[in-house]
Write an enzyme that holds these catalytic residues in place. Structure first.
Site, mmCIF file in Angstrom:
data_model
loop_
_atom_site.group_PDB
_atom_site.id
_atom_site.type_symbol
_atom_site.label_atom_id
_atom_site.label_comp_id
_atom_site.label_asym_id
_atom_site.label_seq_id
_atom_site.Cartn_x
_atom_site.Cartn_y
_atom_site.Cartn_z
ATOM 1 N N SER A 21 0.811 -1.209 0.000
ATOM 2 C CA SER A 21 0.000 0.000 0.000
ATOM 3 C C SER A 21 0.852 1.271 0.000
ATOM 4 C CB SER A 21 -0.951 -0.036 1.198
ATOM 5 O OG SER A 21 -1.862 1.016 1.167
ATOM 6 N N ASP A 60 -1.225 1.106 -3.986
ATOM 7 C CA ASP A 60 -2.046 0.048 -4.591
ATOM 8 C C ASP A 60 -3.415 0.552 -5.025
ATOM 9 O OD1 ASP A 60 -3.121 0.348 -2.031
ATOM 10 O OD2 ASP A 60 -3.613 -1.779 -1.835
#
EC number: 5.4.2.10
Length: 449
Positions: free
Chosen positions: A101, A245
């Site tokens: 992320s 992401d």
């Protein structure tokens, strides 16, 4: 033994904490677990962001899947929510995303979606982890041979299915809107520019040249100053910034002001209420939501459901009660009529739709919410355990709450992905917050190492 899965999959520094050997075992375990009730070869999708270690983990996962007789469908670089969507659409047994992320490039992570497109519940993660440990101990030694060995298929073309899907969530064109897009050199670098251009926006694309090590580096939703400057420089109507992401986004209005997840929820909720599209006029958010967020929703005649921090808890509440909008201040927003998880691309599109429908500027919609000052201090600690029962920490928190009174609050919680304890103070006086927050943070550091 510490639990393998954190709040959002398995994470760690690539090749140190998170190894290809572990990825292999996870791929093998997933095939065994999700293939139990499948009469045919289990199919598992694999997608990743742009980190240099992504291909290593992609190969290791695929090897694990094939060793258990499964089919690894490798999609390549693609946003996390795309794997959730495609797993469900293709009726695969599971989907895997390789990403950490918003973390720096040297970290990576592996998270799973079930065949229904939702993140795995704790009990399923526990079963998966049990299989991992059994494989490590020498169990599950059966290996298919001959034509029963698994296969790998490369399907980066599937990103177009996701692009088509996201484009279809818009109910208006964006002709006449100039948008600056920061892709964080991450998973959205290919898909989001395509979506916005298809919808007619004049798009200035930034940070869309990933090289394996520049993901989230001074860009994206964690570094909004670059987007703010670009919006003002290009005299744009709006700015969108994704994380690595692309399961979330934060935005910037035409004046260069930040639009966080709370404001995104207010902007979209109020437009949905006007059109009768917001279920029970209710929005789901977490304990981190700003007091101003609650006031804005209440003033419009709406209601807020409050959950623990984490988009999984927001989603649980939404599914339990049938609500169709929820999210976090961090920009994880869930539109359940479209998606089974937070989707940064859909979020950006829906905010732009709200602006288009209203006929107002982004700043006008954003200013429907007045933010109370918030201060967040991340304290790196030796251990996150035991702080809730620590007398000194509890006394400091109680003292801070007494000082703030009804006009503020203190929230202390451990990070789900890092060795941090987060101390947040909210109230009307920024200087008072600074004193209280840092005082509590100092005591947390002393007590937790």
């Amino acid at each position: 033994m510490a639990r393998l899965f954190g709040t959002d999959g398995v994470r760690g520094e690539a090749n140190i904490d998170l190894t290809p050997e572990l990825a292999y075992r996870l791929g093998r375990s997933a095939t065994i677990l999700f293939g139990e009730d499948t009469p045919h070869q289990p199919v598992i999708l694999i997608g990743r962001d742009t980190r240099i270690s992504g291909q290593m983990f992609e190969s290791a996962l695929a090897a694990g899947i094939c060793s258990a007789g499964g089919k690894a469908l490798i999609v390549g670089v693609i946003p996390t929510p795309a794997i959730a969507y495609l797993t469900k659409k293709l009726k695969a047994q599971a989907g895997i995303v390789i990403s950490a992320s918003h973390n720096p490039f040297q970290d990576n992570g592996i998270k799973f979606f079930g065949g229904n497109g939702y993140k795995l519940p704790d009990e399923v993660e526990d079963k998966l982890e049990e299989h991992v440990h059994e494989i490590e101990a020498g169990k599950h030694l059966f290996r298919p041979t001959g034509d029963k060995i698994g296969t790998v298929e490369y399907r980066h073309d599937l990103v177009q299915d996701y692009i088509n899907f996201v484009t279809g969530t818009a109910d208006d064109s964006f002709n006449g809107l100039k948008v600056v897009l920061d892709c964080a050199n991450g998973a959205a670098y290919e898909s989001m520019p395509t979506v916005l251009k298809r919808l007619g926006a004049n798009v200035i694309v930034t940070n869309a040249k990933p090289n394996g090590v520049n993901i989230n580096a001074g860009c994206g939703s964690m570094h909004l100053d670059t987007l703010q400057k670009a919006v003002l420089e290009h005299k744009a109507d709006f700015g969108i910034a994704h994380d690595g992401d692309a399961d979330r986004c934060l935005c910037v209005d035409e004046k260069g002001n930040i639009i966080d997840g709370d404001r995104i929820l207010v902007m979209c909720a109020l437009e949905m209420m006007k059109n009768g599209r917001l279920k029970d006029n209710t929005v789901v958010s977490t304990v981190m939501a700003n007091i101003g967020f609650h006031q804005a929703i209440k003033a419009a005649g709406g209601h807020v459901e409050v959950t623990k921090v984490g988009d999984r808890y927001v989603l649980e509440n939404m599914l339990e009660h049938g609500y169709n909008l929820g999210g976090e201040q961090s920009g994880h927003i869930i539109f359940s009529e479209f998606s089974t998880t937070g989707d940064g691309l859909i979020t950006g599109i829906q905010v732009l739709c709200s602006i288009k429908r209203s006929g107002k500027k982004a700043s006008e919609l954003s200013e429907l919410m007045t933010s109370y000052p918030q201060l967040l201090v991340n304290v790196r600690v030796a251990t996150k355990d035991g702080w809730e029962e620590n007398g000194a920490i509890c006394k400091a928190i109680a003292s801070g709450n007494d000082e703030l009174g009804e006009s503020g609050r203190i929230l202390v919680r451990p990070s789900g992905t890092e060795s941090l304890i987060r101390v947040m103070a909210e109230g009307a006086d920024q200087e008072q917050l600074d004193v209280i927050c840092h005082r509590i943070a100092g005591i947390v550091k002393e007590e937790q190492g």
